[in-house]
Design an enzyme around this catalytic site. Sequence first.
Site, PDB file in Angstrom:
ATOM      1  CE  LYS A   1      -2.159  -1.055   3.836  1.00 21.13           C
ATOM      2  NZ  LYS A   1      -1.374  -2.290   4.156  1.00 21.13           N
TER       3      LYS A   1
ATOM      4  NE  ARG B   1      -4.435  -1.329   9.885  1.00 19.73           N
ATOM      5  CZ  ARG B   1      -3.405  -0.773   9.247  1.00 19.73           C
ATOM      6  NH1 ARG B   1      -3.530   0.402   8.694  1.00 19.73           N
ATOM      7  NH2 ARG B   1      -2.258  -1.398   9.159  1.00 19.73           N
TER       8      ARG B   1
ATOM      9  NE  ARG C   1       7.250  -2.209   6.285  1.00 26.30           N
ATOM     10  CZ  ARG C   1       5.917  -2.094   6.403  1.00 26.30           C
ATOM     11  NH1 ARG C   1       5.192  -1.698   5.356  1.00 26.30           N
ATOM     12  NH2 ARG C   1       5.328  -2.381   7.528  1.00 26.30           N
TER      13      ARG C   1
ATOM     14  NE  ARG D   1       6.001  -0.059  10.668  1.00 32.27           N
ATOM     15  CZ  ARG D   1       4.856  -0.209  10.024  1.00 32.27           C
ATOM     16  NH1 ARG D   1       4.683   0.349   8.844  1.00 32.27           N
ATOM     17  NH2 ARG D   1       3.877  -0.899  10.555  1.00 32.27           N
TER      18      ARG D   1
ATOM     19  NE  ARG E   1       2.047  -4.592  11.502  1.00 31.34           N
ATOM     20  CZ  ARG E   1       3.244  -4.639  10.894  1.00 31.34           C
ATOM     21  NH1 ARG E   1       4.248  -5.271  11.448  1.00 31.34           N
ATOM     22  NH2 ARG E   1       3.411  -4.058   9.738  1.00 31.34           N
TER      23      ARG E   1
HETATM   24  P1  ADP Z   1       1.306  -1.631   7.611  1.00 26.84           P
HETATM   25  O1  ADP Z   1       1.843  -0.733   6.530  1.00 26.84           O
HETATM   26  O2  ADP Z   1       2.265  -2.665   8.035  1.00 26.84           O
HETATM   27  O3  ADP Z   1      -0.052  -2.159   7.297  1.00 26.84           O
HETATM   28  P2  ADP Z   1       0.644   0.781   9.103  1.00 26.84           P
HETATM   29  O4  ADP Z   1       1.815   1.677   9.042  1.00 26.84           O
HETATM   30  O5  ADP Z   1      -0.496   1.059   8.193  1.00 26.84           O
HETATM   31  O6  ADP Z   1       1.172  -0.718   8.905  1.00 26.84           O
HETATM   32  O7  ADP Z   1       0.089   0.675  10.586  1.00 26.84           O
HETATM   33  C1  ADP Z   1       0.955   0.433  11.673  1.00 26.84           C
HETATM   34  C2  ADP Z   1       0.138   0.340  12.959  1.00 26.84           C
HETATM   35  O8  ADP Z   1      -0.543   1.576  13.187  1.00 26.84           O
HETATM   36  C3  ADP Z   1      -0.971  -0.715  12.949  1.00 26.84           C
HETATM   37  O9  ADP Z   1      -0.488  -1.997  13.322  1.00 26.84           O
HETATM   38  C4  ADP Z   1      -1.936  -0.120  13.987  1.00 26.84           C
HETATM   39  O10 ADP Z   1      -1.451  -0.332  15.308  1.00 26.84           O
HETATM   40  C5  ADP Z   1      -1.839   1.374  13.710  1.00 26.84           C
HETATM   41  N1  ADP Z   1      -2.851   1.820  12.716  1.00 26.84           N
HETATM   42  C6  ADP Z   1      -2.593   2.328  11.478  1.00 26.84           C
HETATM   43  N2  ADP Z   1      -3.737   2.634  10.838  1.00 26.84           N
HETATM   44  C7  ADP Z   1      -4.747   2.306  11.690  1.00 26.84           C
HETATM   45  C8  ADP Z   1      -6.160   2.364  11.607  1.00 26.84           C
HETATM   46  N3  ADP Z   1      -6.795   2.818  10.508  1.00 26.84           N
HETATM   47  N4  ADP Z   1      -6.869   1.934  12.684  1.00 26.84           N
HETATM   48  C9  ADP Z   1      -6.268   1.477  13.793  1.00 26.84           C
HETATM   49  N5  ADP Z   1      -4.941   1.386  13.931  1.00 26.84           N
HETATM   50  C10 ADP Z   1      -4.167   1.797  12.894  1.00 26.84           C
HETATM   51  P1  ADP Z   2       2.165  -1.816   3.234  1.00 29.59           P
HETATM   52  O1  ADP Z   2       2.152  -0.313   3.222  1.00 29.59           O
HETATM   53  O2  ADP Z   2       0.949  -2.407   2.576  1.00 29.59           O
HETATM   54  O3  ADP Z   2       2.410  -2.394   4.586  1.00 29.59           O
HETATM   55  P2  ADP Z   2       4.740  -1.538   1.809  1.00 29.59           P
HETATM   56  O4  ADP Z   2       4.446  -0.728   0.606  1.00 29.59           O
HETATM   57  O5  ADP Z   2       5.461  -0.894   2.921  1.00 29.59           O
HETATM   58  O6  ADP Z   2       3.390  -2.297   2.315  1.00 29.59           O
HETATM   59  O7  ADP Z   2       5.568  -2.834   1.308  1.00 29.59           O
HETATM   60  C1  ADP Z   2       6.015  -3.811   2.238  1.00 29.59           C
HETATM   61  C2  ADP Z   2       7.417  -4.286   1.833  1.00 29.59           C
HETATM   62  O8  ADP Z   2       7.333  -5.045   0.619  1.00 29.59           O
HETATM   63  C3  ADP Z   2       8.412  -3.172   1.539  1.00 29.59           C
HETATM   64  O9  ADP Z   2       9.671  -3.613   1.956  1.00 29.59           O
HETATM   65  C4  ADP Z   2       8.357  -3.007   0.026  1.00 29.59           C
HETATM   66  O10 ADP Z   2       9.600  -2.549  -0.504  1.00 29.59           O
HETATM   67  C5  ADP Z   2       8.073  -4.428  -0.427  1.00 29.59           C
HETATM   68  N1  ADP Z   2       7.207  -4.526  -1.617  1.00 29.59           N
HETATM   69  C6  ADP Z   2       6.167  -3.727  -1.939  1.00 29.59           C
HETATM   70  N2  ADP Z   2       5.577  -4.135  -3.085  1.00 29.59           N
HETATM   71  C7  ADP Z   2       6.261  -5.248  -3.488  1.00 29.59           C
HETATM   72  C8  ADP Z   2       6.135  -6.131  -4.613  1.00 29.59           C
HETATM   73  N3  ADP Z   2       5.185  -5.967  -5.531  1.00 29.59           N
HETATM   74  N4  ADP Z   2       7.007  -7.148  -4.693  1.00 29.59           N
HETATM   75  C9  ADP Z   2       7.978  -7.323  -3.763  1.00 29.59           C
HETATM   76  N5  ADP Z   2       8.146  -6.535  -2.693  1.00 29.59           N
HETATM   77  C10 ADP Z   2       7.301  -5.492  -2.550  1.00 29.59           C
END
Ligand code: ADP
Ligand code: ADP
Length: 213
Positions: free
Chosen positions: A13, A88, A127, A160, A171
């Site tokens: 994302k 979410r 990541r 992270r 998660r």
């Molecule tokens: P990821 O990219 O791994 O999905 P995020 O950066 O979006 O993680 O979120 C990291 C953490 O922040 C989540 O595990 C949660 O604790 C909190 N968080 C983020 N967005 C939301 C949301 N919309 N509602 C509740 N908690 C959230």
């Molecule tokens: P999210 O925001 O959904 O948690 P991220 O965009 O941070 O996901 O991506 C999670 C990890 O996977 C990062 O290390 C990113 O560089 C890698 N990644 C993202 N898209 C791809 C893909 N299509 N193939 C392989 N690795 C990816």
Amino acid sequence: MRVILLGPPGAGKGTQAKTMSESLGIVHISSGDLLRDNQERNTELGNTARSYMQQGLLVPDDLIIGMIEERIGRADASGGYVLDGFPRTVEQAQALAAALERRGESIDRVVNIRVSEEELVARLGGRWICRACQRPYHELNSPPENEGECDDCDGELYQREDDASEAVSRRIRVFAEQTAPLIDYYSGASGFVDVDGEGTIDEVRESLLRAVS
Ligand code: ADP
Ligand code: ADP
Ligand code: ZN
């Protein structure tokens, strides 16, 4: 154009929201980035959110909803946005719908990015994120040109805390239990699109651009 990117942790994302917002000329709003910024500034919201985030649990809906409503009301969001990480829960989606209705606005696309659990774990484990501009990298799949340094802004890359430890599996479980119901919530509505998130970053980018155009 207002777009929601749905998908489990590690789906891509953040990676895709960044380039999509640049190509559509709209802002990228990431709930996780906003929360981490609040933590760094030691705001009340940041301090309350910290323990939930460390454990891989969702931060309470009312806190998140207030934070996002404030963000989408700012001037730079008036031309549209890509929402990454919000909503979410069904409660968050309902609050968003109500807030948009009050503003006479609506969501144009909800894109659901699908990735298998095995792939998610591999992505999160490798990541790295830029401390300055939040761009995600991956040590194997998308490494920076210079180790430890962001290609875009020379910022320092870090891992992270919640991408290691049992927070990862929690998660993914929290996604299945609390966020996956949103797929049903949105799938009946017009503008819902399902995208395969398992290709390369470029392939997924192409699919997403097709989905929103
Ligand atoms: P990821 O990219 O791994 O999905 P995020 O950066 O979006 O993680 O979120 C990291 C953490 O922040 C989540 O595990 C949660 O604790 C909190 N968080 C983020 N967005 C939301 C949301 N919309 N509602 C509740 N908690 C959230
Ligand atoms: P999210 O925001 O959904 O948690 P991220 O965009 O941070 O996901 O991506 C999670 C990890 O996977 C990062 O290390 C990113 O560089 C890698 N990644 C993202 N898209 C791809 C893909 N299509 N193939 C392989 N690795 C990816
Ligand atoms: Zn950077």
